[in-house]
Design a protein around this motif. Structure first.
Motif, PDB file in Angstrom:
ATOM      1  N   GLY A  85      -8.210   4.898   6.966  1.00 27.32           N
ATOM      2  CA  GLY A  85      -8.997   4.313   8.254  1.00 27.32           C
ATOM      3  C   GLY A  85     -10.425   4.379   7.925  1.00 27.32           C
ATOM      4  N   GLY A  86     -10.998   4.555   6.674  1.00 31.11           N
ATOM      5  CA  GLY A  86     -12.525   4.514   6.729  1.00 31.11           C
ATOM      6  C   GLY A  86     -13.191   3.122   5.871  1.00 31.11           C
ATOM      7  N   ASN A  87     -14.211   2.904   6.416  1.00 26.27           N
ATOM      8  CA  ASN A  87     -15.015   1.777   5.713  1.00 26.27           C
ATOM      9  C   ASN A  87     -15.596   2.360   4.594  1.00 26.27           C
ATOM     10  OD1 ASN A  87     -16.885  -0.170   5.349  1.00 26.27           O
ATOM     11  ND2 ASN A  87     -17.417  -0.361   7.409  1.00 26.27           N
ATOM     12  N   PRO A  88     -15.516   1.786   3.354  1.00 31.26           N
ATOM     13  CA  PRO A  88     -15.938   1.989   2.037  1.00 31.26           C
ATOM     14  C   PRO A  88     -17.488   2.079   2.340  1.00 31.26           C
ATOM     15  CG  PRO A  88     -14.221   0.571   1.832  1.00 31.26           C
ATOM     16  CD  PRO A  88     -14.386   0.418   3.056  1.00 31.26           C
ATOM     17  N   MET A  89     -17.906   1.399   3.187  1.00 35.05           N
ATOM     18  CA  MET A  89     -19.560   1.141   3.295  1.00 35.05           C
ATOM     19  C   MET A  89     -20.151   2.369   4.046  1.00 35.05           C
ATOM     20  SD  MET A  89     -20.226  -1.387   1.633  1.00 35.05           S
ATOM     21  CE  MET A  89     -19.395  -2.747   0.772  1.00 35.05           C
ATOM     22  N   THR A  90     -19.341   3.169   4.777  1.00 34.55           N
ATOM     23  CA  THR A  90     -20.034   4.263   5.592  1.00 34.55           C
ATOM     24  C   THR A  90     -19.258   5.465   5.470  1.00 34.55           C
ATOM     25  OG1 THR A  90     -18.394   3.334   7.621  1.00 34.55           O
ATOM     26  CG2 THR A  90     -20.706   2.468   7.324  1.00 34.55           C
ATOM     27  N   THR A  91     -17.843   5.550   4.965  1.00 34.23           N
ATOM     28  CA  THR A  91     -17.057   6.732   5.120  1.00 34.23           C
ATOM     29  C   THR A  91     -17.691   7.656   3.779  1.00 34.23           C
ATOM     30  OG1 THR A  91     -14.933   5.708   5.324  1.00 34.23           O
ATOM     31  CG2 THR A  91     -14.960   7.507   4.198  1.00 34.23           C
ATOM     32  N   SER A  92     -17.880   8.732   4.106  1.00 24.93           N
ATOM     33  CA  SER A  92     -18.610  10.021   3.420  1.00 24.93           C
ATOM     34  C   SER A  92     -18.017   9.717   1.644  1.00 24.93           C
ATOM     35  CB  SER A  92     -18.423  11.383   3.893  1.00 24.93           C
ATOM     36  OG  SER A  92     -18.615  12.233   2.797  1.00 24.93           O
ATOM     37  N   ALA A  93     -19.097  10.067   0.901  1.00 21.90           N
ATOM     38  CA  ALA A  93     -18.556  10.182  -0.688  1.00 21.90           C
ATOM     39  C   ALA A  93     -17.536  10.991  -0.846  1.00 21.90           C
ATOM     40  CB  ALA A  93     -19.860  10.257  -1.351  1.00 21.90           C
ATOM     41  N   ILE A  94     -17.411  12.224  -0.063  1.00 22.05           N
ATOM     42  CA  ILE A  94     -16.370  12.958  -0.599  1.00 22.05           C
ATOM     43  C   ILE A  94     -14.977  12.433  -0.515  1.00 22.05           C
ATOM     44  CG2 ILE A  94     -15.043  15.217   0.762  1.00 22.05           C
ATOM     45  CD1 ILE A  94     -17.980  15.660  -0.026  1.00 22.05           C
ATOM     46  N   LEU A 112      -9.372   9.377  14.492  1.00 23.50           N
ATOM     47  CA  LEU A 112     -11.066   9.260  14.492  1.00 23.50           C
ATOM     48  C   LEU A 112     -11.272   8.430  13.192  1.00 23.50           C
ATOM     49  CD1 LEU A 112     -11.693  12.533  15.967  1.00 23.50           C
ATOM     50  CD2 LEU A 112     -11.935  10.530  17.202  1.00 23.50           C
ATOM     51  N   GLU A 113     -12.326   7.742  13.210  1.00 22.14           N
ATOM     52  CA  GLU A 113     -12.909   7.204  11.985  1.00 22.14           C
ATOM     53  C   GLU A 113     -13.489   8.116  10.920  1.00 22.14           C
ATOM     54  OE1 GLU A 113     -16.337   3.992  10.371  1.00 22.14           O
ATOM     55  OE2 GLU A 113     -15.888   3.948  12.540  1.00 22.14           O
ATOM     56  N   PRO A 114     -13.146   8.184   9.598  1.00 22.61           N
ATOM     57  CA  PRO A 114     -13.444   9.427   9.006  1.00 22.61           C
ATOM     58  C   PRO A 114     -14.925   9.225   8.342  1.00 22.61           C
ATOM     59  CG  PRO A 114     -12.311   7.943   7.659  1.00 22.61           C
ATOM     60  CD  PRO A 114     -12.040   7.461   8.978  1.00 22.61           C
ATOM     61  N   VAL A 115     -15.861   9.360   9.296  1.00 20.59           N
ATOM     62  CA  VAL A 115     -17.279   9.302   8.848  1.00 20.59           C
ATOM     63  C   VAL A 115     -17.862  10.919   8.702  1.00 20.59           C
ATOM     64  CG1 VAL A 115     -17.994   7.014   9.505  1.00 20.59           C
ATOM     65  CG2 VAL A 115     -17.984   9.039  11.355  1.00 20.59           C
ATOM     66  N   LEU A 116     -18.767  11.113   8.168  1.00 24.14           N
ATOM     67  CA  LEU A 116     -19.232  12.516   7.738  1.00 24.14           C
ATOM     68  C   LEU A 116     -19.538  13.374   9.245  1.00 24.14           C
ATOM     69  CD1 LEU A 116     -20.033  14.691   5.780  1.00 24.14           C
ATOM     70  CD2 LEU A 116     -22.374  13.741   5.985  1.00 24.14           C
TER      71      LEU A 116
END
Length: 492
Positions: free
Chosen positions: A192-201, A439-443
């Motif tokens: 569910g994460g956007n490669p452009m905004t999802t944490s590098a983790i 939920l979107e997996p942003v930091l």
């Protein structure tokens, strides 16, 4: 005295948690709204074809095997996992193919085909991925973040690995070829994460796959669900199907049990939600002030996109189409901007699932089973006539693309088909805005900032699944079950 727990929802997270509780002697009942277990891992049997709703990528088998080992049993007795090779076949509009696997020599040859100079960069990315895997998955993947202090303790590792950067940004710092950047960053879309905004983790996914492989449960993902149910019931657990939870009963700031739409009621010492977060608080806790308060805060969160999935059964065999294919579209960042920004564009990237190439039993003799999946904006950002003409045209466009790119003559061979839309996610799963991954997996929505595994006020109300830490995907929700079970057993 025997403790009693009720788990609402029989998704992977709910099943994994219930197995852990029952293995520890907690009398556990699962209440499931749908007519079969699995949650998002639902399935249909139509005209001899078996269609898994998803998820269809199984990684980190040890996290599943551990569920059987808790009672001295062997997963192989219930589930036949077979390896998938290549993991994915990536395809671009110019006809380039890239077989992605953990065969070291073969993978390096694939990288060299795209850009020989990127082999060294890949080695550096792999070292980064291994490091973040150890910190983010091994050490923290099954740990509950219940207070901000726990986040502070994790901060040094997050800072070391530049968690504020995106997966795509990190990948781009190591490799130069744009196709390889896509190949090493698309995985976040599977949770569910956007490669452009999802944490590098989330670059840790590369190491999970590389070290543990990619697997398929013979008979489909539903066979893994079925194996988990058999284990749970052998342990003495009870599964109640086809009766949606209506409310979580409370007395003061304690959960006392669950009442279903069908009138069933049971008291419990502990209640667990494996359903949609918004539905759990807004609907199931409507009778408690906590419900409305948390639901209001959830409206301010960023929710992951939805999915549009076309399932189709086809005459003939397609041995040249891999089990998992990614058909990248003409745009990458632009398309992602549209999906996460609320536009339903005319182009798309597709995940093509072809399980019958690994297990012919997924289709009648001489036939093949497929689904093609396109990430799309959730219902809160993009309104479309998914149930009507627009949905039908969108499905046709996807099939046209599959035919053009990898399966000439496909349309003439289709014998059965149907599609599943964002509206279906909302109806069937009570998914807020039709989101497919919570939920979107942003930091700023990860770890402590994600839904807590134990409610902050109702101390015997717990949560498990994609909305909790560490997030979506089979390893993620199974990890959340481990974290939640640890809390529950400590609280007894």
């Amino acid at each position: 005295m025997t403790r009693r727990a009720i788990v609402i929802g029989a998704g992977f997270g709910g099943l994994a948690l219930a197995i852990r509780l029952q293995s520890a002697g907690v009398e556990t009942t699962i209440v499931e709204a749908r007519d079969q277990p699995g949650g998002r891992a639902y399935h249909w049997k139509t005209d001899g074809f078996i269609f898994d709703a998803g998820p269809t990528v199984i990684t980190d088998p040890p996290c599943l095997e551990e569920l059987w080992a808790l009672s001295g049993q062997d997963m192989a007795g219930d589930v036949d996992l077979v390896p998938v090779m290549p993991f994915y076949r990536l395809n671009w509009p110019d006809g380039t193919n890239f077989d992605y696997s953990n065969d070291e020599a073969a993978l390096r040859a694939e990288i060299a085909k795209l850009h020989p100079a990127d082999i060294d960069g890949y080695d550096r990315f792999l070292a980064y991925s291994k490091g973040v895997y150890e910190q983010g998955y091994v050490k923290l993947g099954a740990v509950a973040f219940l207070d901000f202090a726990s986040m502070i303790r994790a901060a040094p590792a997050l800072m070391k690995y530049q968690a504020w950067r995106s997966v795509y940004s990190i990948v781009s710092s190591y490799v130069q070829d744009e196709r390889l950047r896509q190949a090493l960053s698309f995985h976040t879309l599977l949770v569910g994460g956007n490669p452009m905004t999802t944490s590098a983790i989330y670059a840790l996914i590369h190491t999970i796959e590389k070290d543990g492989g990619v697997w398929f449960a013979r008979g489909g993902t539903n066979a893994l669900v079925g194996g988990m149910v058999r284990l749970f019931e052998r342990l003495g657990g009870a599964l109640k199907l086809g009766d949606p939870a209506l409310k979580i009963d409370t007395a003061g700031d304690r959960a006392t049990g669950v009442t279903t739409a069908g009138g069933w009621h049971a008291d419990a010492d502990m209640v667990v939600c494996n359903g949609d977060l918004m539905h759990s608080y807004k609907a199931l806790l409507a009778g408690h002030p906590r419900g409305a308060r948390v639901a209001k805060s959830l409206t301010r969160k960023r929710w992951s996109p939805s999915l549009f999935v076309v399932h189709f059964g086809v005459k003939g065999d397609y041995p040249d189409i891999a089990h998992h294919s990614i058909l990248f579209g003409p745009r990458y960042k632009g398309l992602l901007d549209d999906i996460y920004g609320g536009v339903v564009p005319p182009d798309f990237s597709l995940y093509l699932h072809h399980p019958s190439v690994t297990d012919p039993g997924m289709a009648p003799p001489g036939h093949s089973t497929f689904y093609a999946l396109a990430p799309v904006a959730h219902l809160g950002k993009a309104q479309a006539d998914w149930d009507g003409d627009f949905g039908a045209r969108f499905a046709d466009a996807i099939l046209d693309e599959v035919e053009r790119r990898v399966a000439p003559g496909l349309r003439a061979n289709i014998v059965t088909r149907f599609h599943y839309t964002p509206a279906d996610f909302g109806r069937d799963l009570s998914a807020h805005l039709g989101s497919a991954f919570s939920l979107e997996p942003v930091l700023w929505q990860s770890a402590w900032f994600r839904a807590h595994n134990r409610d902050d006020l109702i101390s015997n109300l717990y949560f498990v699944g994609a909305g909790t830490h560490p997030g979506a995907g089979i390893p993620g929700v199974v990890g959340s079950a481990k974290a939640t079970a640890r809390l529950m057993l400590e609280d007894i």
